[in-house]
Design a protein around this motif. Structure first.
Motif, PDB file in Angstrom:
ATOM      1  N   ASP A   1       0.871  -1.111   0.085  1.00  0.00           N
ATOM      2  CA  ASP A   1      -0.132  -0.242   0.281  1.00  0.00           C
ATOM      3  C   ASP A   1       0.982   0.848   0.093  1.00  0.00           C
ATOM      4  N   ALA A   2       1.910   1.473   1.033  1.00  0.00           N
ATOM      5  CA  ALA A   2       2.695   2.414   0.520  1.00  0.00           C
ATOM      6  C   ALA A   2       3.988   2.378  -0.431  1.00  0.00           C
ATOM      7  N   VAL A   3       4.192   1.171  -1.092  1.00  0.00           N
ATOM      8  CA  VAL A   3       4.961   1.333  -1.945  1.00  0.00           C
ATOM      9  C   VAL A   3       4.102   2.409  -3.413  1.00  0.00           C
TER      10      VAL A   3
ATOM     11  N   ALA B   1       3.733   9.776  -7.087  1.00  0.00           N
ATOM     12  CA  ALA B   1       5.312  10.572  -7.813  1.00  0.00           C
ATOM     13  C   ALA B   1       5.215  10.752  -9.321  1.00  0.00           C
ATOM     14  N   ILE B   2       4.340  10.064 -10.100  1.00  0.00           N
ATOM     15  CA  ILE B   2       4.220  10.285 -11.430  1.00  0.00           C
ATOM     16  C   ILE B   2       2.421  10.955 -11.241  1.00  0.00           C
ATOM     17  N   ALA B   3       2.300  10.983 -10.582  1.00  0.00           N
ATOM     18  CA  ALA B   3       1.152  12.522 -10.679  1.00  0.00           C
ATOM     19  C   ALA B   3       1.343  13.489 -10.660  1.00  0.00           C
ATOM     20  N   ALA B   4       2.161  14.110  -9.391  1.00  0.00           N
ATOM     21  CA  ALA B   4       2.943  15.303  -9.165  1.00  0.00           C
ATOM     22  C   ALA B   4       3.298  15.396 -10.682  1.00  0.00           C
TER      23      ALA B   4
ATOM     24  N   THR C   1      16.579  18.441  -9.551  1.00  0.00           N
ATOM     25  CA  THR C   1      16.536  17.209  -9.083  1.00  0.00           C
ATOM     26  C   THR C   1      15.847  16.955 -10.705  1.00  0.00           C
ATOM     27  N   PRO C   2      16.406  15.701 -10.981  1.00  0.00           N
ATOM     28  CA  PRO C   2      15.708  15.131 -12.148  1.00  0.00           C
ATOM     29  C   PRO C   2      14.548  14.264 -11.730  1.00  0.00           C
ATOM     30  N   ILE C   3      13.725  13.679 -12.580  1.00  0.00           N
ATOM     31  CA  ILE C   3      12.232  12.471 -12.168  1.00  0.00           C
ATOM     32  C   ILE C   3      12.963  12.012 -11.797  1.00  0.00           C
ATOM     33  N   PRO C   4      13.629  10.734 -12.155  1.00  0.00           N
ATOM     34  CA  PRO C   4      14.009   9.943 -11.486  1.00  0.00           C
ATOM     35  C   PRO C   4      14.091  10.244  -9.710  1.00  0.00           C
TER      36      PRO C   4
ATOM     37  N   LEU D   1      12.128   8.849  -6.591  1.00  0.00           N
ATOM     38  CA  LEU D   1      12.564   7.710  -5.862  1.00  0.00           C
ATOM     39  C   LEU D   1      12.475   7.847  -5.003  1.00  0.00           C
ATOM     40  N   ILE D   2      12.000  10.027  -4.134  1.00  0.00           N
ATOM     41  CA  ILE D   2      12.728  10.143  -2.764  1.00  0.00           C
ATOM     42  C   ILE D   2      11.278   9.983  -2.048  1.00  0.00           C
ATOM     43  N   CYS D   3      10.473  10.423  -3.242  1.00  0.00           N
ATOM     44  CA  CYS D   3       8.876  10.805  -2.880  1.00  0.00           C
ATOM     45  C   CYS D   3       8.164   9.400  -2.713  1.00  0.00           C
ATOM     46  N   LEU D   4       9.050   8.145  -3.190  1.00  0.00           N
ATOM     47  CA  LEU D   4       8.513   7.098  -2.880  1.00  0.00           C
ATOM     48  C   LEU D   4       9.187   6.772  -1.064  1.00  0.00           C
TER      49      LEU D   4
END
Length: 218
Positions: free
Chosen positions: A101-103, A110-113, A177-180, A184-187
């Motif tokens: 659920d958290a992942v 991250a994708i939506a933002a 900061t690059p999106i990837p 990852l940090i958002c996750l």
């Protein structure tokens, strides 16, 4: 206004859809007291997998990618079937559902933002879209199952974790900061808030009605 390319690989979106379908089906198959049939489990898996992306694109006034591209439905449906088959194996692994659920929240947030930013949406709007993408599937799941909507109830910082993750991505991308990396940090931020909140029962205080004082005469 920050405008940037939508730099999220298709395989990442499909990976998120697959995890969402798996998590949704595991959740639904575990609700045995509700006597959900096979089709119902698959529908709930699809709702969790595709709901956030669908609501995200509706809010952004974009063609819903989960409808226009076949891969999303195929991956989400296949993952939902897999989750239904694996549920007896993971029946007692509550930590697995919480982790998935958290992942899933972190990935979809991250994708939506990042998609909102790529369309020129301002930071505040992108944060809202990120939260919608992160928790939209969970909202549809709760509505379908007639459960209290998670983020409106006293619970384990559901929307807070999503907002913190999406907000972190927006701030990081604002500094170049690059999106990837930002994704990852958002996750990681979303997961780092959500999992301890579930484990230790962290919540916002429940609202209480103000009690009027009795006035007594002289």
């Amino acid at each position: 206004m920050l405008v940037m390319p939508f730099d999220v690989a298709l395989w990442i979106e499909l990976f998120a859809a697959g995890l969402g379908g798996l998590q949704g089906a595991l959740f639904a198959a575990g609700e045995r007291h509700r006597r959900i049939d096979v089709l119902g489990v698959i529908v709930i898996g699809l709702a969790v997998s595709l709901g956030g992306s669908l609501l995200r694109d509706i809010v952004l006034n974009q063609p819903p990618v989960v409808i226009w591209m076949n891969w999303y439905l195929l991956v989400a449906g296949g993952s939902a079937v897999l989750g239904m088959l694996l549920q007896p194996v993971f029946a007692r692994a509550g930590w697995l559902l919480a982790t998935l659920d958290a992942v899933v929240m972190g990935l979809f947030g991250a994708i939506a933002a990042s998609k909102a930013l790529s369309l020129g949406v301002g930071a505040a709007g992108a944060l809202v879209v990120g939260v919608i993408g992160a928790i939209g599937g969970g909202i549809l799941r709760d509505v379908i199952l007639n459960l209290p909507v998670s983020f409106l109830q006293v619970g384990s910082l559901y929307a807070v974790a999503a907002g913190a993750g999406a907000g972190t991505l927006i701030v990081l991308t604002g500094f170049g900061t690059p999106i990837p990396i930002a994704g990852l940090i958002c996750l990681l931020v979303t997961t780092a808030i959500r999992l301890p909140a579930v484990r230790f029962g962290w919540t916002f205080p429940e609202q209480r009605a103000l009690k009027s004082r009795r006035t007594t005469g002289p």
